[in-house]
Design an enzyme around this catalytic site. Structure first.
Site, PDB file in Angstrom:
ATOM      1  N   CYS A 116       0.752  -1.265   0.000  1.00 50.17           N
ATOM      2  CA  CYS A 116       0.000   0.000   0.000  1.00 50.17           C
ATOM      3  C   CYS A 116       0.779   1.310   0.000  1.00 50.17           C
ATOM      4  O   CYS A 116       0.729   2.084  -0.952  1.00 50.17           O
ATOM      5  CB  CYS A 116      -0.934   0.012   1.206  1.00 50.17           C
ATOM      6  SG  CYS A 116      -2.054  -1.388   1.300  1.00 50.17           S
ATOM      7  N   HIS A 135      -2.860   7.155   4.105  1.00 58.50           N
ATOM      8  CA  HIS A 135      -1.784   6.188   4.374  1.00 58.50           C
ATOM      9  C   HIS A 135      -0.385   6.714   4.048  1.00 58.50           C
ATOM     10  O   HIS A 135       0.502   5.957   3.645  1.00 58.50           O
ATOM     11  CB  HIS A 135      -2.034   4.877   3.586  1.00 58.50           C
ATOM     12  CG  HIS A 135      -1.422   3.681   4.276  1.00 58.50           C
ATOM     13  ND1 HIS A 135      -1.230   2.475   3.619  1.00 58.50           N
ATOM     14  CD2 HIS A 135      -0.947   3.521   5.527  1.00 58.50           C
ATOM     15  CE1 HIS A 135      -0.671   1.619   4.452  1.00 58.50           C
ATOM     16  NE2 HIS A 135      -0.494   2.237   5.616  1.00 58.50           N
TER      17      HIS A 135
HETATM   18 CA    CA Z   1      -3.034  -2.166  -0.969  1.00 56.49          CA
END
Ligand code: CA
Length: 458
Positions: A78, A136
């Protein structure tokens, strides 16, 4: 005579101003929308051949656009992928090679503030900028999207989130009171926020994000905008609402059924966005890019990367080769593009199309794909693409139709992806010169890296 030529000159000036004005009106700079899915398997949409997941809106997007069948992200999980996507630079250049632990009090854990994002660049060029969904890239205020080029942020700073808004407060309280509170677990239950202010939300998260995206488009329809819509679906936890689950009553495996329903919710959201663009007359004034941030989690989330080898996190194709579509009606002829392209390229491509100047004070790894996608340039956009997973002690290099994979201390393996997309037949012994050249290119790439800024949680 003098007066006559003066009048002629004035007339010519007036005419050219009128022409310039007309040109400017006719060639309004395009809106740009990046839609990122999270952990979506290579095969898990209709246009990639899924046998059981139906995605009519994404299929239409692919049909009306260019499907980049060798589309990659710069990392197989990610946060590093997002760092590369938003900066147009291999994230190894600035040490962003792990997922940042969720630490709102720690100003050292996030996308380094000296890195420019595509939102910084487009905002400076006069674009309205918004990010909706999963950030994130650091939970501390220093890394907040509003400080990274985005006028608007609606979503969450964590690496994932629970899906049902009504449950967030109760789950948050439970997790805070746990015998050993876990920050990552807590981060998944935090209230969503709008520009730093917590907001209460009801209903299924994917639907909430889709509605916000459509509202963003309606609100900014009079002015060029950049929207980064970062769904957290179908990332774990596997949670879907009845509306989507009932479409998949025929899938016996409850986990696969839920995963399929989560993808369906993203598909409905994309449909809602496309409908909004049509209603506002912006359909042919907008570039949309759709991709996943990494390969499918086939082990724990029943995603499918068929026919690719491997899983999210891997150096194998299943880790970083993703569904990848670009669409701009009237500007980009529908079709398939099979040369290797990267999420890193979206930075330069978006900057070129919006006439935003690229930063000149740093090396970029981003190639403007437009001349390639429109057929003006032949050849490979990238001589090489690279991946590195220090935790697995593995490296990967793609060059043309070739892919090299090596585990530290073991012999390198070489695959011809055109003949062998599943990376089954090692041809390294037959191609020593190619192996040597690819390893040399990789070594030169590695020399540009800096140490990791932070370690992933757990
Ligand atoms: Ca991901």
């Amino acid at each position: 005579m003098k007066t006559f030529s003066f009048r002629c000159g004035l007339l010519a000036l007036l005419l050219s101003l009128l022409v310039l004005n007309a040109l400017a009106q006719g060639s309004r700079r395009p809106n740009v929308i990046f839609i990122l899915a999270d952990d979506l398997g290579y095969q898990d949409v209709g246009f990639q051949g899924s046998p059981d997941i139906r995605t009519p809106h994404l299929d239409a997007l692919a049909r009306e656009g260019v499907r980049a069948t060798s589309g990659y992200v710069s990392h197989s999980f990610c946060s590093p992928t997002r760092a590369g996507l938003l900066t147009g630079r291999y994230q190894q250049r600035f040490g962003h090679i792990n997922n940042p632990p969720w630490r709102p009090e720690d100003s050292s854990i996030g996308l380094p503030v000296d890195q420019l994002t595509i939102a910084d660049v487009l905002r400076k060029a006069g674009y309205a900028t918004g990010v909706i969904g999963k950030w994130h890239l650091g939970a501390h205020a220093a890394f907040h999207p509003n400080r990274r080029g985005f006028d608007e942020f609606f979503g969450f700073t964590a690496g994932g989130h629970m899906y049902f808004g009504e449950e967030f407060p109760m789950l948050l309280e439970q997790r805070r009171k746990a015998a050993k509170p876990n920050m990552e677990s807590i981060s998944y239950t935090m209230p969503l926020e709008h520009n730093g202010q917590p907001v209460e939300t009801k209903g299924y998260l994917t639907d909430v994000l889709s509605e916000k995206a459509a509202a963003f488009v309606r609100r900014h329809q009079a002015h060029p905008f950049f929207l980064y819509l970062a769904y957290n679906a179908p990332h774990a936890p596997l949670q879907a609402s009845e509306k989507y689950l009932e479409r998949y009553a025929h899938i016996a495996d409850a986990r696969r059924r839920t995963y399929a329903a989560m993808v369906s919710a993203v598909d409905d959201g994309v449909g809602q966005l496309l409908a909004t663009l049509k209603q506002t007359g912006l359909d042919d004034k907008t570039l949309i890019v759709f991709l996943s941030d990494n390969g499918g989690q086939i082990v724990s989330s029943v995603a499918r990367n068929t026919p690719l080898r491997g899983n999210k996190g891997d150096i194998w194709e299943g880790g970083a080769r993703v569904p990848f579509v670009l669409r701009w009606p009237g500007q980009l002829k529908p079709g398939v593009y099979d040369k290797a392209v990267s999420s890193l390229d979206l930075f330069a491509t978006a900057a070129a199309l919006t006439k935003a100047p690229l930063p000149k004070d740093r090396p970029l790894d981003s190639v403007n794909l437009w001349p390639y996608l429109t057929g003006k340039k032949k050849g490979e956009p990238h001589e090489y693409l690279f991946w590195h997973r220090p935790q697995l002690q593995m490296l990967g290099v793609r060059s043309g139709e070739w892919k090299l994979v090596q585990k530290e201390g073991e012999a390198p393996q070489l695959f011809n992806l055109k003949m062998d997309i599943g990376e089954q037949h090692d041809l390294a012994a037959q191609q020593p010169a190619r192996v040597k050249a690819m390893l040399a290119a990789y070594a030169a790439w590695r020399e540009q890296h800096v140490p990791a800024l932070f370690q992933s949680p757990n």
